[in-house]
Design a protein around this motif. Structure first.
Motif, mmCIF file in Angstrom:
data_model
loop_
_atom_site.group_PDB
_atom_site.id
_atom_site.type_symbol
_atom_site.label_atom_id
_atom_site.label_comp_id
_atom_site.label_asym_id
_atom_site.label_seq_id
_atom_site.Cartn_x
_atom_site.Cartn_y
_atom_site.Cartn_z
ATOM 1 N N GLN A 218 -51.181 -91.387 -73.095
ATOM 2 C CA GLN A 218 -51.853 -90.432 -72.306
ATOM 3 C C GLN A 218 -51.461 -90.086 -70.984
ATOM 4 O O GLN A 218 -50.956 -90.821 -70.184
ATOM 5 C CB GLN A 218 -53.402 -90.901 -71.882
ATOM 6 N N ASP A 219 -51.231 -88.759 -70.897
ATOM 7 C CA ASP A 219 -50.528 -88.333 -69.803
ATOM 8 C C ASP A 219 -51.593 -87.730 -68.568
ATOM 9 O O ASP A 219 -52.830 -87.804 -69.007
ATOM 10 C CB ASP A 219 -49.683 -86.926 -70.105
ATOM 11 N N HIS A 220 -51.367 -87.742 -67.669
ATOM 12 C CA HIS A 220 -52.164 -87.038 -66.424
ATOM 13 C C HIS A 220 -51.624 -85.920 -65.580
ATOM 14 O O HIS A 220 -50.718 -86.035 -64.864
ATOM 15 C CB HIS A 220 -52.684 -88.285 -65.373
ATOM 16 N N THR A 232 -49.990 -80.264 -62.604
ATOM 17 C CA THR A 232 -48.678 -80.602 -62.595
ATOM 18 C C THR A 232 -48.019 -80.548 -63.721
ATOM 19 O O THR A 232 -48.768 -80.551 -64.779
ATOM 20 C CB THR A 232 -48.446 -81.639 -61.799
ATOM 21 N N GLY A 233 -46.450 -81.090 -63.946
ATOM 22 C CA GLY A 233 -45.837 -81.331 -65.009
ATOM 23 C C GLY A 233 -46.378 -82.486 -65.696
ATOM 24 O O GLY A 233 -46.149 -82.823 -66.902
ATOM 25 N N GLY A 234 -47.124 -83.315 -64.983
ATOM 26 C CA GLY A 234 -47.548 -84.747 -65.616
ATOM 27 C C GLY A 234 -47.276 -85.786 -64.344
ATOM 28 O O GLY A 234 -46.067 -85.855 -64.110
ATOM 29 N N LEU A 279 -41.455 -83.858 -82.364
ATOM 30 C CA LEU A 279 -42.834 -82.968 -82.575
ATOM 31 C C LEU A 279 -43.705 -83.572 -81.663
ATOM 32 O O LEU A 279 -44.156 -84.641 -81.734
ATOM 33 C CB LEU A 279 -43.225 -82.803 -83.942
ATOM 34 N N TYR A 280 -44.365 -82.993 -80.568
ATOM 35 C CA TYR A 280 -45.291 -83.466 -79.497
ATOM 36 C C TYR A 280 -46.607 -82.770 -79.869
ATOM 37 O O TYR A 280 -46.541 -81.623 -79.727
ATOM 38 C CB TYR A 280 -44.672 -82.978 -78.433
ATOM 39 N N GLY A 281 -47.529 -83.481 -80.413
ATOM 40 C CA GLY A 281 -48.966 -82.970 -80.718
ATOM 41 C C GLY A 281 -49.654 -83.121 -79.493
ATOM 42 O O GLY A 281 -49.893 -84.416 -79.071
ATOM 43 N N ALA A 297 -42.188 -78.652 -78.647
ATOM 44 C CA ALA A 297 -41.129 -78.809 -79.705
ATOM 45 C C ALA A 297 -39.846 -79.844 -79.151
ATOM 46 O O ALA A 297 -38.990 -79.672 -79.240
ATOM 47 C CB ALA A 297 -40.326 -77.491 -79.629
ATOM 48 N N ARG A 298 -40.582 -80.651 -78.300
ATOM 49 C CA ARG A 298 -39.674 -81.809 -77.382
ATOM 50 C C ARG A 298 -40.409 -82.816 -77.014
ATOM 51 O O ARG A 298 -41.830 -82.957 -77.144
ATOM 52 C CB ARG A 298 -39.182 -80.995 -76.368
ATOM 53 N N PHE A 299 -39.772 -83.788 -76.480
ATOM 54 C CA PHE A 299 -40.416 -85.061 -75.876
ATOM 55 C C PHE A 299 -41.132 -84.483 -74.835
ATOM 56 O O PHE A 299 -40.994 -83.546 -73.968
ATOM 57 C CB PHE A 299 -39.497 -86.142 -75.341
ATOM 58 N N GLY A 300 -42.314 -85.204 -74.385
ATOM 59 C CA GLY A 300 -43.195 -85.046 -73.067
ATOM 60 C C GLY A 300 -42.420 -85.757 -72.119
ATOM 61 O O GLY A 300 -41.978 -86.793 -72.205
ATOM 62 N N ASP A 301 -42.598 -85.015 -71.015
ATOM 63 C CA ASP A 301 -41.925 -85.756 -69.716
ATOM 64 C C ASP A 301 -43.429 -85.787 -68.613
ATOM 65 O O ASP A 301 -43.794 -84.920 -68.199
ATOM 66 C CB ASP A 301 -41.162 -84.850 -68.978
ATOM 67 N N PRO A 302 -44.091 -86.946 -68.527
ATOM 68 C CA PRO A 302 -43.488 -88.226 -68.506
ATOM 69 C C PRO A 302 -43.653 -89.257 -69.788
ATOM 70 O O PRO A 302 -42.707 -90.267 -69.708
ATOM 71 C CB PRO A 302 -44.054 -89.135 -67.291
ATOM 72 N N GLU A 303 -44.179 -88.779 -71.043
ATOM 73 C CA GLU A 303 -44.661 -89.495 -71.985
ATOM 74 C C GLU A 303 -43.233 -90.164 -72.594
ATOM 75 O O GLU A 303 -43.091 -91.452 -73.083
ATOM 76 C CB GLU A 303 -45.398 -88.922 -73.031
ATOM 77 N N VAL A 304 -42.175 -89.521 -72.614
ATOM 78 C CA VAL A 304 -40.710 -89.998 -73.156
ATOM 79 C C VAL A 304 -40.323 -91.369 -72.502
ATOM 80 O O VAL A 304 -39.700 -92.205 -73.155
ATOM 81 C CB VAL A 304 -39.589 -89.169 -72.993
HETATM 82 N N1 GLY Z 1 -46.354 -84.177 -70.634
HETATM 83 C C1 GLY Z 1 -46.380 -82.871 -70.246
HETATM 84 C C2 GLY Z 1 -45.256 -82.119 -70.859
HETATM 85 O O1 GLY Z 1 -43.961 -82.761 -71.027
HETATM 86 O O2 GLY Z 1 -45.516 -80.949 -71.273
#
Ligand code: GLY
Ligand code: AMP
Length: 441
Positions: A218-220, A232-234, A279-281, A297-304
């Motif tokens: 889970q991102d914020h 924000t971007g996360g 794949l980022y769902g 279509a990529r890793f999430g930032d920060p989730e990566v």
């Molecule tokens: N975690 C948000 C993003 O990468 O789009």
């Protein structure tokens, strides 16, 4: 180095790519990392045999660097180069790519493409939606949705094209006004049902056929404590040791994995091409099961940073397998640990961030768990350039302990910075659990 040793080209220079570079550096396989970034990230540069900065969205420039470096594999970190066809160009030059071709990346770059794909292939979890290129019919559709609607501009908007009722839009008139603004700017848009619940992300490594799923995270998105303030971007993210999340159930996880799989299958049927990459769902757990908020279509930032910190399998093995469609033969495993990622961002971020001020990371006690984002080196001094500066990851048996570690580490990054104190804390997680319990009755 033998002929078989991969020469890996990494494209991008944010904290996401720093996470990729660190994960590659941990590989047991002999390899060379070369990086084409949009700016100079000293953390990535330190791990790269060659590092250049330039226009990462220019397929010619990227391909010619790849040729020069004799790259045998490429990883595209951010979405922008996917949109301009950098992956297509590299494949044309015989270089396998982790990151889908342009047409498949439309999953992220076009909200309309994605909602139509889901409808055409009967993929579950799709909220009611309608696509518009004028305001004709908008009022009627809003009326059918009542108080719960979302307007999404088509195309890559860095998260700023989405306006949610109750949050950003407070009446049908306001929504209509926003739609008119989009029409005036020649943007098409999707209006959809607003889903009520808690968001989580399900990531899968994909080779076009096989998917290997990751633990949910889970991102914020909001800038301030208690999910207040601008998007924000996360600001940070967490995952749990049992590879679930406290507010979702096994059904939610199974459904989201299955939807990811169905999307890759549908893309193959629709385009004849395999979706190769991450794949980022983006899902919402609701009282009626999961709903798809978006795909990326990529890793999430920060989730990566959570996920690659937990990954036990050699990332190079996974990337090679994505390229040659053999992911089915790789055991992808993640540590049974909880993780909490916290971003340190400039004061004033995201609306009017401080820029070009010194940042000190010399006292961070676990540098392996630190990732540099929007920074630069000026006269030998690390400076923040205005976007998310640096992230840390805490790893432990419980989310609470991981949060304590992340908090300790993030406080060791000093400068005109702030972070969210609440990400991963029991109080915030309890709130999510209560919300879901209330929705589920
Ligand atoms: N975690 C948000 C993003 O990468 O789009
Ligand atoms: P997106 O760019 O599609 O991820 O949207 C940005 C944010 O808007 C998401 O992270 C959600 O918080 C919110 N959002 C988007 N679509 C919906 C929806 N259908 N229902 C509720 N919230 C949504």
């Amino acid at each position: 180095m033998s002929d078989q040793d991969p020469i890996i080209l990494l494209i991008g220079s944010g904290a996401r790519e720093h996470a990729y570079a660190k994960s590659i550096a941990r590989s047991n396989r002999s390899h060379t990392l070369v990086t084409f970034g949009s700016s100079h990230n000293p953390g990535i540069a330190e791990l790269s045999a060659t590092y250049i900065s330039g226009s990462i969205t220019d397929p010619e420039a990227v391909a010619s660097f790849a040729q020069e470096q004799k790259a045998t594999l490429a990883i595209v970190g951010p979405e922008a180069p996917l949109e301009t066809g950098v992956a297509d160009k590299l494949w044309d030059n015989g270089i396998p790519v982790v990151g889908p071709k342009r047409e498949l990346a439309m999953l992220e770059t076009s909200k309309q493409f994605t909602r139509n794909l889901m409808a055409d292939y009967n993929i579950p979890g799709c909220p009611a939606f309608k696509h518009f290129d004028s305001v004709d019919g908008v009022e009627q559709f809003l009326q059918s949705l009542g108080e719960n609607y979302v307007v999404k501009a088509d195309g890559l908007m860095g998260g700023k094209g989405v306006k949610v009722s109750g949050d950003h839009l407070h009446s049908h008139a306001e929504a209509l006004e926003y739609c008119q603004k989009l029409v005036d700017a020649n943007s098409t848009f999707v209006i959809e049902e607003k889903c009520i619940g808690e968001e989580f992300s399900m990531f899968s490594f994909c080779d076009g056929i096989t998917l290997k799923h990751m633990p949910p995270v889970q991102d914020h998105k909001r800038a301030y404590v208690d999910d207040k303030g601008p998007n924000t971007g996360g600001m940070g993210s967490y995952s749990d040791a049992n590879h679930s999340l406290p507010f979702i159930n096994q059904n939610d996880i199974a459904e989201s994995k299955e939807i990811n799989r169905l999307v890759v299958e549908a893309l193959r049927k629709k385009t004849g091409e395999g979706y190769k990459g991450i794949l980022y769902g983006g899902y919402m757990a609701t009282n009626e099961g999961v709903r798809v908020i978006e795909f990326n279509a990529r890793f999430g930032d920060p989730e990566v940073m959570n996920l690659l910190s937990l990954l036990n399998t050699d990332l190079i093995d996974i990337c090679v397998a994505i390229g040659n469609e053999t992911l089915d033969s790789v055991d992808v495993e993640f540590k049974q640990q909880a993780s909490v990622c916290k971003y340190s961002v400039p004061e004033g971020y995201p609306d009017s961030p401080e820029k070009n001020f010194p940042v000190d990371i010399s006292t961070v006690e676990k540098p392996d768990q630190l990732f540099l984002g929007a920074v630069d080196m000026q006269d030998g001094q690390l400076v923040a350039t205005g976007s998310r500066t640096a992230a840390v990851v805490g790893l432990a048996d419980t989310i609470t302990q991981a949060e304590e570690e992340a908090e300790r580490l993030v406080n060791q990054v000093s400068g005109k910075l702030f972070h969210r104190l609440d990400i991963g804390t029991e109080a915030l997680i309890d709130k999510r659990v209560q919300h879901m319990n209330q929705l589920r009755g």
